[in-house]
Motif scaffolding. Structure first.
Motif: not given
Length: 559
Positions: A121-125, A219, A222
């Motif tokens: 779940h990279p979309e949540e970070d 991700q 950054r």
């Protein structure tokens, strides 16, 4: 109102003009890093060796270092695909990604959600996300947002589609496309997850995999802010998995992709407003009363504060009234209204004024006069106003980044968006490129031409796709066209030159047919009168092909 998840075969999942390459027995030329048993090992390599090679290249790519044990080839898209267990060269990785186009366009969120779950779940970070959709101008608006954020000192990530020349253009960080090496490493990481999803259900589409690749790059990199352009529509687009963006944007709503998004403006508006989130401001430059009715109703239902951006005129704001099968009276209005006024415009850009609301109980109203804008055309001022309002709305919630006038001015003056009223020099003449590809875009282009060159008619190089309303588009651009050279975009979906030629001739435009894009440009330059503007427009395929040729270094084959 129709609520459904479309499944359409034979077109791309990003709504772009790009063709879907045919499948091949070599899995589109990309060397696999996993075996048929799914262990992650290719022939002659252990699972740990294969995974370690991908991880080593990924780590080197995001650090900007030279990769250990680089595969054959120079890592810049040349030939060579690596041995067993080695990551793919950039060209092969992109070929794999484009090869997924064979699965067609299948709107829906279940595959992208499964794919992102497999990736952790990279979309949540993510940092603050500026999520942009709209019928026209969404790419330009995204470009302006990114330029202003970068001018404010932010490290930025920008995801757009389609590309004009190179696939890497879709993934930009701090204003520059990602390197081929880094893109290949990210694709390879996502590919393993995509294969796992395909093994237990439907295979992800090209755009879904590209979206996951972007999230993975973000991700790793950054950045401070992400500008995320929707591929097609909004509600069922793969980008619509971000839980809570800083702001949502609907630039405008008009008829396009009617076979996929709906046959009416109301249906298309309903699809686009699907990116709205509770408590997240939604900013729109839509002026069509039917579209505004849907946007107002749906944002009120979701609980998304609505900001409307309008030209500053003496006319009253649009009265949207009730829709069919709706209660009498107007739906809830916007919580905030921003306005703009064009002062001057020309081939070098525009000057304009912006008026923004307070945005928050403690905020102050914004009154910025004489703002610059490098992007050419009155319609770009509308896009810029939407972008500035989006920055203001996001900052008002505390989720977006604070951006002052100085950064806004620097970003507006620096913003560049290739293929959108872009002026290039070739063979001693100015050549203008603009990717107007539907009737609304052609109408905006016609207004720009009339503003830049009053009383003059351009020599047009034009080619469109067959699934567009070619006849309406021809009618929109004909009044400012003195002569047209009709070409065919390099796409299997290209409209036959004869169809577009007939449509223009019906409007009284003298036409000739030159199917090959570069040949069409060469003929236009030969036949143009002294000082007559030469404009290449229609499908972004056509614009991209011409742009690649004009910008090719001297001595390049075909240049």
């Amino acid at each position: 109102m129709r609520q459904r998840e479309e499944r359409i075969q034979g077109a791309r999942g990003d709504g772009s003009d790009r063709p879907a390459p045919a499948a091949s027995d070599r899995t589109h030329g990309i060397p696999r890093t996993h075996g048929p048993d799914g262990t992650g090992a290719g022939p002659g390599a252990s699972p740990s060796a294969a995974g370690g090679a991908v991880d080593a290249l990924w780590g080197a790519a995001v650090r900007g270092a030279s990769p250990p044990a680089a595969p054959p080839g120079d890592g810049r898209g040349g030939e060579g695909g690596g041995g067993a267990g080695s990551p793919a060269a950039p060209q092969a990785a992109v070929a794999y990604l484009q090869g997924l186009g064979r699965f067609g366009m299948r709107l829906g969120l279940q595959r992208i959600r499964r794919l992102l779950a497999a990736l952790g779940h990279p979309e949540e970070d993510l940092p603050p996300v500026y999520h942009v959709t709209g019928t026209n101008g969404k790419g330009s608006t995204a470009c302006i947002l990114e330029a202003v954020l970068r001018a404010a000192g932010c490290r930025t990530a920008l995801f757009t589609s389609p590309h004009l020349v190179r696939y890497e253009e879709r993934f930009a960080f701090d204003g520059r496309p990602v390197s081929g090496l880094e893109l290949a490493a990210a694709i390879e990481r996502v590919r393993s997850a995509a294969d796992a999803v395909a093994a237990t259900g439907e295979a992800p589409t090209e755009f879904e995999v590209a979206t996951a690749v972007f999230f993975l790059l973000v991700q790793a990199r950054r950045p401070d802010a992400v500008v995320l352009e929707v591929g097609l529509g909004g509600r069922y687009d793969a980008t619509n998995v971000v839980p809570r963006p800083a702001v949502s944007v609907v630039t405008n709503v008009a008829l396009d992709h009617t076979d996929r998004l709906g046959r009416t403006v109301e249906e298309i508006a309903y699809d686009k407003v699907g990116i709205a989130r509770p408590g997240v401001p939604l900013v729109t430059g839509a002026l069509d009363p039917a579209a505004l009715r849907v946007l107002r109703r749906e944002t009120a239902r979701v609980g998304a504060p609505l900001w409307e951006v309008r030209p500053l005129t003496d006319a009253p704001p649009p009265a949207v009234g009730p829709g069919r099968d709706e209660p009498a009276g107007e739906p809830p209005g916007p919580v905030a209204v921003a306005t703009y006024r064009l002062r001057t415009t020309g081939p070098e850009g525009s000057r304009w004024d912006y008026r923004g609301p307070a945005g928050s109980p403690r905020g102050a109203a914004v009154r910025w006069d004489h703002l610059p804008l490098a992007l050419v055309g009155p319609h770009q001022v509308a896009n810029a106003a939407v972008a500035v309002a989006a920055l203001q709305a996001a900052a008002a919630t505390g989720r977006g980044l604070q951006v002052g006038r100085a950064a806004v001015e620097r970003g507006l003056a620096a913003a560049r968006w290739p293929g959108r009223m872009e002026r290039l020099r070739w063979q001693g003449r100015d050549v203008w490129l603009d990717g107007a590809h539907n009737p609304a875009g052609m109408a905006a282009l016609a207004r720009t031409v009339a503003t830049l060159w009053p009383g003059r008619r351009v020599l047009l190089v034009i080619g469109m796709l067959d699934d567009k309303d070619v006849e309406q588009a021809a009618g929109a651009i004909a009044p400012v066209t003195g002569r047209a050279v009709v070409s065919e975009p390099p796409s299997p979906r290209a409209a036959p030159a004869e169809r577009l030629a007939r449509a223009l001739a019906t409007q009284g435009v003298p036409v000739v047919v030159e199917r090959e894009p570069v040949g069409a440009l060469a003929r236009a330059l030969r036949e143009a009168e002294p000082g007559q503007p030469v404009l290449v427009t229609g499908s972004l395929y056509l614009v991209g092909a011409v742009r690649a040729h004009v910008l090719a270094p001297a001595g390049t084959p075909g240049a």
